[in-house]
Motif scaffolding. Structure first.
Motif, short mmCIF file in Angstrom:
data_model
loop_
_atom_site.label_atom_id
_atom_site.label_comp_id
_atom_site.label_asym_id
_atom_site.label_seq_id
_atom_site.Cartn_x
_atom_site.Cartn_y
_atom_site.Cartn_z
N UNK A 114 -0.79 37.22 -5.56
CA UNK A 114 -0.17 38.36 -6.25
C UNK A 114 -0.79 39.69 -5.80
N UNK A 115 0.01 40.76 -5.74
CA UNK A 115 -0.52 42.07 -5.36
C UNK A 115 -1.44 42.63 -6.44
N UNK A 116 -2.44 43.41 -6.01
CA UNK A 116 -3.39 44.03 -6.94
C UNK A 116 -3.50 45.54 -6.72
N UNK A 117 -2.60 46.10 -5.89
CA UNK A 117 -2.66 47.53 -5.61
C UNK A 117 -3.65 47.86 -4.50
N UNK A 118 -3.95 46.90 -3.67
CA UNK A 118 -4.90 47.07 -2.57
C UNK A 118 -4.16 47.28 -1.26
N UNK A 119 -4.83 47.87 -0.28
CA UNK A 119 -4.21 47.98 1.05
C UNK A 119 -4.01 46.61 1.69
N UNK A 120 -4.65 45.58 1.14
CA UNK A 120 -4.56 44.23 1.68
C UNK A 120 -3.53 43.36 0.94
N UNK A 121 -2.71 43.95 0.09
CA UNK A 121 -1.72 43.17 -0.67
C UNK A 121 -0.81 42.34 0.24
N UNK A 122 -0.43 42.89 1.39
CA UNK A 122 0.40 42.15 2.33
C UNK A 122 -0.30 40.91 2.85
N UNK A 123 -1.61 41.00 3.05
CA UNK A 123 -2.39 39.84 3.50
C UNK A 123 -2.56 38.83 2.38
N UNK A 124 -2.77 39.34 1.15
CA UNK A 124 -2.88 38.43 0.01
C UNK A 124 -1.62 37.59 -0.13
N UNK A 125 -0.46 38.21 0.08
CA UNK A 125 0.81 37.49 -0.05
C UNK A 125 0.90 36.35 0.97
N UNK A 126 0.33 36.54 2.15
CA UNK A 126 0.41 35.52 3.20
C UNK A 126 -0.73 34.52 3.11
N UNK A 127 -1.97 35.01 3.04
CA UNK A 127 -3.15 34.15 3.12
C UNK A 127 -3.78 33.84 1.77
N UNK A 128 -3.48 34.63 0.74
CA UNK A 128 -4.16 34.47 -0.54
C UNK A 128 -5.48 35.23 -0.52
N UNK A 129 -5.96 35.58 -1.72
CA UNK A 129 -7.20 36.37 -1.82
C UNK A 129 -8.41 35.57 -1.35
N UNK A 130 -8.44 34.25 -1.63
CA UNK A 130 -9.60 33.44 -1.24
C UNK A 130 -9.80 33.46 0.27
N UNK A 131 -8.73 33.22 1.02
CA UNK A 131 -8.87 33.19 2.48
C UNK A 131 -9.11 34.58 3.04
N UNK A 132 -8.52 35.60 2.40
CA UNK A 132 -8.77 36.96 2.85
C UNK A 132 -10.26 37.31 2.70
N UNK A 133 -10.88 36.82 1.63
CA UNK A 133 -12.32 37.02 1.45
C UNK A 133 -13.11 36.38 2.58
N UNK A 134 -12.67 35.21 3.02
CA UNK A 134 -13.31 34.55 4.17
C UNK A 134 -13.21 35.45 5.39
N UNK A 135 -12.01 36.02 5.63
CA UNK A 135 -11.83 36.92 6.78
C UNK A 135 -12.74 38.15 6.70
N UNK A 136 -12.90 38.70 5.50
CA UNK A 136 -13.71 39.91 5.38
C UNK A 136 -15.19 39.61 5.58
N UNK A 137 -15.61 38.39 5.35
CA UNK A 137 -17.03 38.04 5.49
C UNK A 137 -17.37 37.38 6.82
N UNK A 138 -16.41 37.31 7.73
CA UNK A 138 -16.70 36.75 9.05
C UNK A 138 -17.65 37.69 9.80
N UNK A 139 -18.60 37.10 10.47
CA UNK A 139 -19.47 37.89 11.34
C UNK A 139 -19.01 37.64 12.76
N UNK A 140 -18.52 38.69 13.41
CA UNK A 140 -17.94 38.53 14.74
C UNK A 140 -18.37 39.69 15.64
N UNK A 141 -18.28 39.44 16.93
CA UNK A 141 -18.66 40.45 17.91
C UNK A 141 -17.64 40.39 19.04
N UNK A 142 -17.14 41.52 19.46
CA UNK A 142 -16.16 41.59 20.54
C UNK A 142 -16.80 42.23 21.76
N UNK A 143 -16.78 41.51 22.87
CA UNK A 143 -17.30 42.05 24.12
C UNK A 143 -16.15 42.70 24.87
#
Length: 162
Positions: free
Chosen positions: A110-139
């Protein structure tokens, strides 16, 4: 052909040769979504049992980039007179982008008024939290890397508190 004829017997561009049957299914699905919106004045809510829809309102920055690039290329073909624009339906399917064995709930999507509402609709808030906490590096942030960084920023990748 007229639009009415095309809707009944569409010419569909196959974008993934591993999914021959999917574009025709998506064509029918988009017609169902259009009928729902005409009847109810809104799109179906994500994961809503009454609306009988998994998802019809989400958006993901990388998908928007692909479709935007494709549309821009077709406009350039049409306006320049060079090459022939496609005269078919094009459905870009990326169902495999969803997390494997993910369980989505209406509350999680469900939307919560966040800029990520479109992502929540597709992935859900739980998986979006996983994406936000990924530690990644781009060369390398040349042409492709720059686009990747932009998409990661729009998706909130690696912006979480952990």
């Amino acid at each position: 052909k007229s639009l009415r004829e095309q809707l009944k017997a569409p010419e569909i561009l196959i974008s993934d040769f591993g999914k021959w049957d999917r574009p025709a299914q998506l064509h029918v699905g988009f017609q169902a979504i259009e009928a729902f919106q005409s009847k109810n004045g809104r799109l179906p809510k994500p994961m809503n049992k009454e609306d009988i829809a998994h998802q019809a309102t989400g958006d993901i920055a990388p998908m928007q980039s692909v479709i935007g690039g494709f549309a821009a290329q077709e406009v350039m073909k049409a306006t320049s007179g060079k090459f022939t624009p496609l005269n078919q339906y094009f459905y870009f399917d990326s169902l495999e982008s969803l997390p494997p064995k993910a369980e989505f709930t209406e509350e999680d999507c469900a939307p919560v008024g966040s800029r990520y509402d479109g992502h929540y609709a597709v992935f859900g808030k739980k998986y979006h939290t996983v994406l936000t906490n990924i530690k990644t590096f781009l060369v390398g942030s040349g042409a492709i890397g720059c686009e990747m960084l932009k998409n990661w920023a729009l998706m909130g990748v690696a912006t979480g508190p952990e």
